[in-house]
Design an enzyme around this catalytic site. Structure first.
Site, PDB file in Angstrom:
ATOM      1  CE  LYS A 169      -2.099  -0.490   3.578  1.00 32.06           C
ATOM      2  NZ  LYS A 169      -2.456  -0.665   4.883  1.00 32.06           N
ATOM      3  NE  ARG A 222      -5.029  -0.701   9.869  1.00 30.11           N
ATOM      4  CZ  ARG A 222      -3.951  -0.227   9.255  1.00 30.11           C
ATOM      5  NH1 ARG A 222      -3.935   1.007   8.790  1.00 30.11           N
ATOM      6  NH2 ARG A 222      -2.895  -0.980   9.114  1.00 30.11           N
ATOM      7  NE  ARG A 225       6.806  -3.013   6.391  1.00 34.97           N
ATOM      8  CZ  ARG A 225       5.509  -2.722   6.436  1.00 34.97           C
ATOM      9  NH1 ARG A 225       4.873  -2.382   5.333  1.00 34.97           N
ATOM     10  NH2 ARG A 225       4.875  -2.803   7.570  1.00 34.97           N
ATOM     11  NE  ARG A 276       5.728  -0.749  10.356  1.00 32.72           N
ATOM     12  CZ  ARG A 276       4.587  -0.667   9.684  1.00 32.72           C
ATOM     13  NH1 ARG A 276       4.561  -0.080   8.505  1.00 32.72           N
ATOM     14  NH2 ARG A 276       3.487  -1.171  10.189  1.00 32.72           N
ATOM     15  NE  ARG A 311       1.184  -4.887  11.014  1.00 28.17           N
ATOM     16  CZ  ARG A 311       2.325  -4.826  10.320  1.00 28.17           C
ATOM     17  NH1 ARG A 311       3.410  -5.447  10.760  1.00 28.17           N
ATOM     18  NH2 ARG A 311       2.381  -4.155   9.213  1.00 28.17           N
TER      19      ARG A 311
HETATM   20  P1  ADP Z   1       0.234  -1.895   7.987  1.00 26.14           P
HETATM   21  O1  ADP Z   1      -0.845  -1.550   7.025  1.00 26.14           O
HETATM   22  O2  ADP Z   1       1.499  -2.249   7.319  1.00 26.14           O
HETATM   23  O3  ADP Z   1      -0.186  -2.815   9.075  1.00 26.14           O
HETATM   24  P2  ADP Z   1       0.278   0.819   9.011  1.00 26.14           P
HETATM   25  O4  ADP Z   1       1.577   1.484   8.938  1.00 26.14           O
HETATM   26  O5  ADP Z   1      -0.810   1.286   8.115  1.00 26.14           O
HETATM   27  O6  ADP Z   1       0.624  -0.678   8.813  1.00 26.14           O
HETATM   28  O7  ADP Z   1      -0.272   0.832  10.511  1.00 26.14           O
HETATM   29  C1  ADP Z   1       0.476   0.320  11.581  1.00 26.14           C
HETATM   30  C2  ADP Z   1      -0.388   0.171  12.805  1.00 26.14           C
HETATM   31  O8  ADP Z   1      -0.926   1.463  13.173  1.00 26.14           O
HETATM   32  C3  ADP Z   1      -1.603  -0.718  12.635  1.00 26.14           C
HETATM   33  O9  ADP Z   1      -1.292  -2.067  12.850  1.00 26.14           O
HETATM   34  C4  ADP Z   1      -2.546  -0.149  13.705  1.00 26.14           C
HETATM   35  O10 ADP Z   1      -2.197  -0.614  14.989  1.00 26.14           O
HETATM   36  C5  ADP Z   1      -2.259   1.344  13.662  1.00 26.14           C
HETATM   37  N1  ADP Z   1      -3.171   2.054  12.736  1.00 26.14           N
HETATM   38  C6  ADP Z   1      -2.838   2.642  11.545  1.00 26.14           C
HETATM   39  N2  ADP Z   1      -3.919   3.177  10.946  1.00 26.14           N
HETATM   40  C7  ADP Z   1      -4.972   2.930  11.759  1.00 26.14           C
HETATM   41  C8  ADP Z   1      -6.372   3.200  11.695  1.00 26.14           C
HETATM   42  N3  ADP Z   1      -6.926   3.843  10.643  1.00 26.14           N
HETATM   43  N4  ADP Z   1      -7.145   2.786  12.718  1.00 26.14           N
HETATM   44  C9  ADP Z   1      -6.630   2.138  13.768  1.00 26.14           C
HETATM   45  N5  ADP Z   1      -5.333   1.835  13.900  1.00 26.14           N
HETATM   46  C10 ADP Z   1      -4.497   2.214  12.916  1.00 26.14           C
END
Ligand code: ADP
Ligand code: ZN
Length: 210
Positions: free
Chosen positions: A13, A88, A123, A156, A167
């Site tokens: 993404k 999400r 990553r 990360r 996740r």
């Molecule tokens: P990925 O899509 O690779 O899991 P992100 O960088 O988008 O990672 O997000 C990392 C973490 O941040 C998620 O696992 C979650 O805990 C939190 N997070 C990010 N965006 C949201 C959201 N819109 N709502 C709730 N938690 C979020």
């Protein structure tokens, strides 16, 4: 142009968001990057976020909705934006609608879980500007250093195998229902993730022509 990117963690993404951001000259708003920056800076939001992220759980909707509304009201989002990592949950999607934000496309990048697990283990992320790299698939020009800003690359913490597993579970349970939600609204576009980043970008741009 208002685009939402919807995909499992590690589906690429962030990488595709960057390509689209250049292509359409609009900013990418990545909630994950915003949260990680806040954790690094030790803000109140960062303190709340750290615990949830560590366990692969989602930050509460009301917190995230506030963060995103705030960000989207800034002037650089006037001509559009790419949302990476939001919404999400159905509640977050409803909040966008209530805020009167009209989306053009909701793009889903489809990648099987097995591929995701291998990808996330390699990553790397820039500690300065949050650009992502991969040890094998997208190595930086100089090992351990960001091509763009020269800061150090780090793994990360939530890319540990146990966290990746939760996740993915969270994604299937909380986020996947959004595919149906946006499909019913006629907004859903699908791109099948390819092995090569540039091939995925082609699929993504094709999906957005529809
Ligand atoms: P990925 O899509 O690779 O899991 P992100 O960088 O988008 O990672 O997000 C990392 C973490 O941040 C998620 O696992 C979650 O805990 C939190 N997070 C990010 N965006 C949201 C959201 N819109 N709502 C709730 N938690 C979020
Ligand atoms: Zn950088």
């Amino acid at each position: 142009m208002k685009i939402i990117l919807l995909a499992a963690p590690g589906a690429g993404k962030g990488t595709q968001a960057e390509k689209l951001s250049e292509h359409f000259s609009i900013p990418t708003i990545s909630t994950g990057a915003i949260l990680r920056k806040n954790i690094k800076d030790g803000t109140e939001l960062g303190k709340i976020a750290a615990e949830y992220i560590h366990d692969g759980r989602l930050i509460p909707d009301d917190v995230m909705i506030g963060v995103v509304k705030d960000r989207l009201s800034q002037s650089d989002c006037e001509n559009g934006f790419i949302l990476d990592g939001f919404p999400r949950t159905i509640a977050q999607a409803d909040a966008l609608e209530t805020a009167g934000i009209e989306l053009d496309h909701v793009l889903s990048i489809e990648v099987p879980d097995e591929t995701i697990i291998t990808r996330l283990s390699g990553r790397l992320e820039c500690s300065g500007c949050s650009t992502t790299y991969h040890k094998e698939y997208r190595p930086p020009k100089t090992e351990g250093v960001c091509d763009k800003c020269g800061a150090a690359l780090t793994q990360r913490k939530d890319d540990k195998p146990e966290t990746v597993k939760s996740r993915l579970e969270t994604y299937h349970a909380e986020t996947e229902p959004l595919l149906d939600y946006y499909s019913k609204k006629g907004k859903l576009r699908i791109a099948v993730g390819q092995e090569e980043i540039s091939d995925t970008t082609k699929m993504v741009l094709k999906a957005l022509e529809a």
